[in-house]
Design a protein around this motif. Sequence first.
Motif, PDB file in Angstrom:
ATOM      1  N   GLY A   9      18.593   7.529   2.126  1.00  0.00           N
ATOM      2  CA  GLY A   9      17.367   8.137   1.591  1.00  0.00           C
ATOM      3  C   GLY A   9      16.236   7.162   1.347  1.00  0.00           C
ATOM      4  N   ASN A  10      16.304   5.989   1.988  1.00  0.00           N
ATOM      5  CA  ASN A  10      15.289   4.951   1.782  1.00  0.00           C
ATOM      6  C   ASN A  10      14.201   4.987   2.852  1.00  0.00           C
ATOM      7  OD1 ASN A  10      16.479   3.665  -0.580  1.00  0.00           O
ATOM      8  ND2 ASN A  10      18.139   3.070   0.791  1.00  0.00           N
ATOM      9  N   THR A  11      13.278   4.041   2.732  1.00  0.00           N
ATOM     10  CA  THR A  11      12.140   3.952   3.657  1.00  0.00           C
ATOM     11  C   THR A  11      12.276   2.723   4.550  1.00  0.00           C
ATOM     12  OG1 THR A  11      10.734   4.979   1.987  1.00  0.00           O
ATOM     13  CG2 THR A  11       9.606   3.877   3.790  1.00  0.00           C
ATOM     14  N   ARG A  57      22.453  -0.146  13.358  1.00  0.00           N
ATOM     15  CA  ARG A  57      23.355   0.439  12.350  1.00  0.00           C
ATOM     16  C   ARG A  57      22.782   0.266  10.941  1.00  0.00           C
ATOM     17  NH1 ARG A  57      27.866  -0.790  15.664  1.00  0.00           N
ATOM     18  NH2 ARG A  57      27.933  -2.930  14.902  1.00  0.00           N
ATOM     19  N   LYS A  58      22.273  -0.937  10.680  1.00  0.00           N
ATOM     20  CA  LYS A  58      21.696  -1.241   9.360  1.00  0.00           C
ATOM     21  C   LYS A  58      20.508  -0.311   9.079  1.00  0.00           C
ATOM     22  CE  LYS A  58      20.672  -3.817   5.675  1.00  0.00           C
ATOM     23  NZ  LYS A  58      21.434  -3.712   4.452  1.00  0.00           N
ATOM     24  N   GLY A  59      19.628  -0.152  10.070  1.00  0.00           N
ATOM     25  CA  GLY A  59      18.462   0.723   9.915  1.00  0.00           C
ATOM     26  C   GLY A  59      18.850   2.169   9.655  1.00  0.00           C
ATOM     27  N   LEU A  60      19.832   2.664  10.409  1.00  0.00           N
ATOM     28  CA  LEU A  60      20.290   4.047  10.218  1.00  0.00           C
ATOM     29  C   LEU A  60      20.928   4.213   8.838  1.00  0.00           C
ATOM     30  CD1 LEU A  60      21.762   4.972  13.731  1.00  0.00           C
ATOM     31  CD2 LEU A  60      19.679   5.873  12.685  1.00  0.00           C
ATOM     32  N   GLY A  61      21.651   3.179   8.380  1.00  0.00           N
ATOM     33  CA  GLY A  61      22.277   3.219   7.049  1.00  0.00           C
ATOM     34  C   GLY A  61      21.233   3.299   5.945  1.00  0.00           C
ATOM     35  N   PHE A  72      15.475   5.509  16.246  1.00  0.00           N
ATOM     36  CA  PHE A  72      15.582   5.779  14.805  1.00  0.00           C
ATOM     37  C   PHE A  72      15.046   7.170  14.455  1.00  0.00           C
ATOM     38  CE2 PHE A  72      15.719   1.044  14.301  1.00  0.00           C
ATOM     39  CZ  PHE A  72      16.954   0.995  13.672  1.00  0.00           C
ATOM     40  N   ALA A  73      13.943   7.547  15.089  1.00  0.00           N
ATOM     41  CA  ALA A  73      13.336   8.854  14.799  1.00  0.00           C
ATOM     42  C   ALA A  73      14.276   9.993  15.194  1.00  0.00           C
ATOM     43  CB  ALA A  73      12.001   8.984  15.531  1.00  0.00           C
ATOM     44  N   LEU A  74      14.879   9.869  16.378  1.00  0.00           N
ATOM     45  CA  LEU A  74      15.714  10.953  16.897  1.00  0.00           C
ATOM     46  C   LEU A  74      17.109  10.990  16.283  1.00  0.00           C
ATOM     47  CD1 LEU A  74      14.664  10.662  20.667  1.00  0.00           C
ATOM     48  CD2 LEU A  74      14.076  12.539  19.106  1.00  0.00           C
ATOM     49  N   ARG A  75      17.617   9.827  15.879  1.00  0.00           N
ATOM     50  CA  ARG A  75      18.995   9.753  15.384  1.00  0.00           C
ATOM     51  C   ARG A  75      19.117   9.918  13.868  1.00  0.00           C
ATOM     52  NH1 ARG A  75      22.841   7.097  18.603  1.00  0.00           N
ATOM     53  NH2 ARG A  75      24.256   7.463  16.857  1.00  0.00           N
ATOM     54  N   SER A  76      17.999   9.988  13.172  1.00  0.00           N
ATOM     55  CA  SER A  76      18.042  10.120  11.714  1.00  0.00           C
ATOM     56  C   SER A  76      17.375  11.429  11.309  1.00  0.00           C
ATOM     57  CB  SER A  76      17.314   8.947  11.055  1.00  0.00           C
ATOM     58  OG  SER A  76      15.912   9.064  11.263  1.00  0.00           O
ATOM     59  N   GLU A  77      17.447  11.730  10.039  1.00  0.00           N
ATOM     60  CA  GLU A  77      16.773  12.921   9.492  1.00  0.00           C
ATOM     61  C   GLU A  77      15.466  12.512   8.821  1.00  0.00           C
ATOM     62  OE1 GLU A  77      17.913  16.095   9.873  1.00  0.00           O
ATOM     63  OE2 GLU A  77      19.432  15.145  11.143  1.00  0.00           O
ATOM     64  N   ALA A  78      14.970  11.332   9.161  1.00  0.00           N
ATOM     65  CA  ALA A  78      13.807  10.782   8.459  1.00  0.00           C
ATOM     66  C   ALA A  78      12.506  11.495   8.801  1.00  0.00           C
ATOM     67  CB  ALA A  78      13.671   9.291   8.787  1.00  0.00           C
ATOM     68  N   THR A  79      11.601  11.502   7.826  1.00  0.00           N
ATOM     69  CA  THR A  79      10.223  11.936   8.042  1.00  0.00           C
ATOM     70  C   THR A  79       9.484  10.768   8.683  1.00  0.00           C
ATOM     71  OG1 THR A  79      10.290  13.355   6.097  1.00  0.00           O
ATOM     72  CG2 THR A  79       8.108  12.717   6.887  1.00  0.00           C
ATOM     73  N   ILE A  80       8.758  11.035   9.764  1.00  0.00           N
ATOM     74  CA  ILE A  80       8.035   9.975  10.482  1.00  0.00           C
ATOM     75  C   ILE A  80       6.571   9.985  10.050  1.00  0.00           C
ATOM     76  CG2 ILE A  80       7.499   8.981  12.752  1.00  0.00           C
ATOM     77  CD1 ILE A  80      10.548   9.416  12.151  1.00  0.00           C
ATOM     78  N   THR A  89       0.819  -1.222   0.000  1.00  0.00           N
ATOM     79  CA  THR A  89       0.000   0.000   0.000  1.00  0.00           C
ATOM     80  C   THR A  89       0.850   1.268   0.000  1.00  0.00           C
ATOM     81  OG1 THR A  89      -0.184  -0.093   2.419  1.00  0.00           O
ATOM     82  CG2 THR A  89      -1.990  -1.068   1.141  1.00  0.00           C
ATOM     83  N   SER A  90       2.135   1.143   0.317  1.00  0.00           N
ATOM     84  CA  SER A  90       3.026   2.302   0.293  1.00  0.00           C
ATOM     85  C   SER A  90       3.530   2.541  -1.125  1.00  0.00           C
ATOM     86  CB  SER A  90       4.223   2.049   1.212  1.00  0.00           C
ATOM     87  OG  SER A  90       5.295   2.913   0.880  1.00  0.00           O
ATOM     88  N   PRO A  91       3.620   3.804  -1.543  1.00  0.00           N
ATOM     89  CA  PRO A  91       4.154   4.085  -2.869  1.00  0.00           C
ATOM     90  C   PRO A  91       5.674   3.888  -2.940  1.00  0.00           C
ATOM     91  CG  PRO A  91       3.624   6.130  -1.731  1.00  0.00           C
ATOM     92  CD  PRO A  91       3.149   5.022  -0.859  1.00  0.00           C
ATOM     93  N   ARG A  92       6.313   3.732  -1.782  1.00  0.00           N
ATOM     94  CA  ARG A  92       7.764   3.574  -1.735  1.00  0.00           C
ATOM     95  C   ARG A  92       8.131   2.137  -1.374  1.00  0.00           C
ATOM     96  NH1 ARG A  92      10.597   8.709   0.353  1.00  0.00           N
ATOM     97  NH2 ARG A  92      12.372   7.282   0.325  1.00  0.00           N
ATOM     98  N   ASP A  93       9.273   1.678  -1.885  1.00  0.00           N
ATOM     99  CA  ASP A  93       9.797   0.377  -1.467  1.00  0.00           C
ATOM    100  C   ASP A  93      10.224   0.500  -0.004  1.00  0.00           C
ATOM    101  OD1 ASP A  93       9.462  -0.225  -4.103  1.00  0.00           O
ATOM    102  OD2 ASP A  93      11.578  -0.510  -4.559  1.00  0.00           O
ATOM    103  N   ILE A  94       9.974  -0.542   0.773  1.00  0.00           N
ATOM    104  CA  ILE A  94      10.231  -0.474   2.216  1.00  0.00           C
ATOM    105  C   ILE A  94      11.177  -1.583   2.661  1.00  0.00           C
ATOM    106  CG2 ILE A  94       9.158  -0.510   4.507  1.00  0.00           C
ATOM    107  CD1 ILE A  94       6.558   0.343   3.264  1.00  0.00           C
ATOM    108  N   TYR A  95      12.096  -1.223   3.554  1.00  0.00           N
ATOM    109  CA  TYR A  95      12.946  -2.195   4.240  1.00  0.00           C
ATOM    110  C   TYR A  95      12.311  -2.483   5.595  1.00  0.00           C
ATOM    111  CZ  TYR A  95      16.720  -1.160   0.923  1.00  0.00           C
ATOM    112  OH  TYR A  95      17.489  -1.014  -0.205  1.00  0.00           O
ATOM    113  N   PHE A  96      12.158  -3.766   5.929  1.00  0.00           N
ATOM    114  CA  PHE A  96      11.587  -4.149   7.225  1.00  0.00           C
ATOM    115  C   PHE A  96      12.605  -4.943   8.032  1.00  0.00           C
ATOM    116  CE2 PHE A  96       7.536  -3.793   4.851  1.00  0.00           C
ATOM    117  CZ  PHE A  96       6.800  -3.045   5.756  1.00  0.00           C
ATOM    118  N   MET A  97      12.529  -4.785   9.353  1.00  0.00           N
ATOM    119  CA  MET A  97      13.265  -5.685  10.248  1.00  0.00           C
ATOM    120  C   MET A  97      12.427  -6.942  10.400  1.00  0.00           C
ATOM    121  SD  MET A  97      14.485  -3.484  13.481  1.00  0.00           S
ATOM    122  CE  MET A  97      15.703  -2.209  13.377  1.00  0.00           C
TER     123      MET A  97
END
Length: 194
Positions: A104-106, A95-99, A131-139, A53-61
């Motif tokens: 610039g991924n999701t 580390r993997k998630g922050l990378g 992850f929210a606080l340590r990255s520049e990601a949009t939540i 349902t997301s328009p972007r490709d997603i990486y999941f743990m």
Amino acid sequence: MSLYRFARSIVALILFPLYRIQIIGKENIPKTGPVIICSNHISNFDPPVVGITSPRDIYFMAKGELFEKPFLGKLLLGIRAFPVKRGLSDRNALRKGLGILKDGNTLGLFPEGTRSKSGKLGKPLAGVGFFALRSEATIIPCAIIGPYKAFKRLKVVYGKPMDIQQFRTAKSSPQEMADAIMQEIKVLQEKYQN
């Protein structure tokens, strides 16, 4: 076509008609830049449902034990999942998630860490706040509103991006950030329940 795109199209063909999936707020997900989609967790089908349902490709743990099975492990890596040791502070997974976000991924996260058997929201783990606080990601908060029953409507609601600058300014802890994200998911759940 990548394995991810192929798997996504097959899964979409099955799940969209089976659960009559309705997507709300897809336009809230930025087209570019790092994004964290944070969703409640009510079924094993949640990752594929968010994925289609997301328009972007997603990486999941995914839980580390799944990667110990040779075929399944290779398949999961092919569809952009990566292992996390549950119940531990897994530095490699962090580390993997922050990378992933730095590139610039999701990243797709389920703050509760495990499925809620009752469907009620559980207590979020601090990792999502990290992850929210340590990255520049949009939540982007996301609410999956069930039930997962054949031919009953399933809603996937993507909320507006959260303003987390206030949490950075206040030097909030990862747990406080995680609680705030969970609250946004709860608001979406309550608003679109019916």
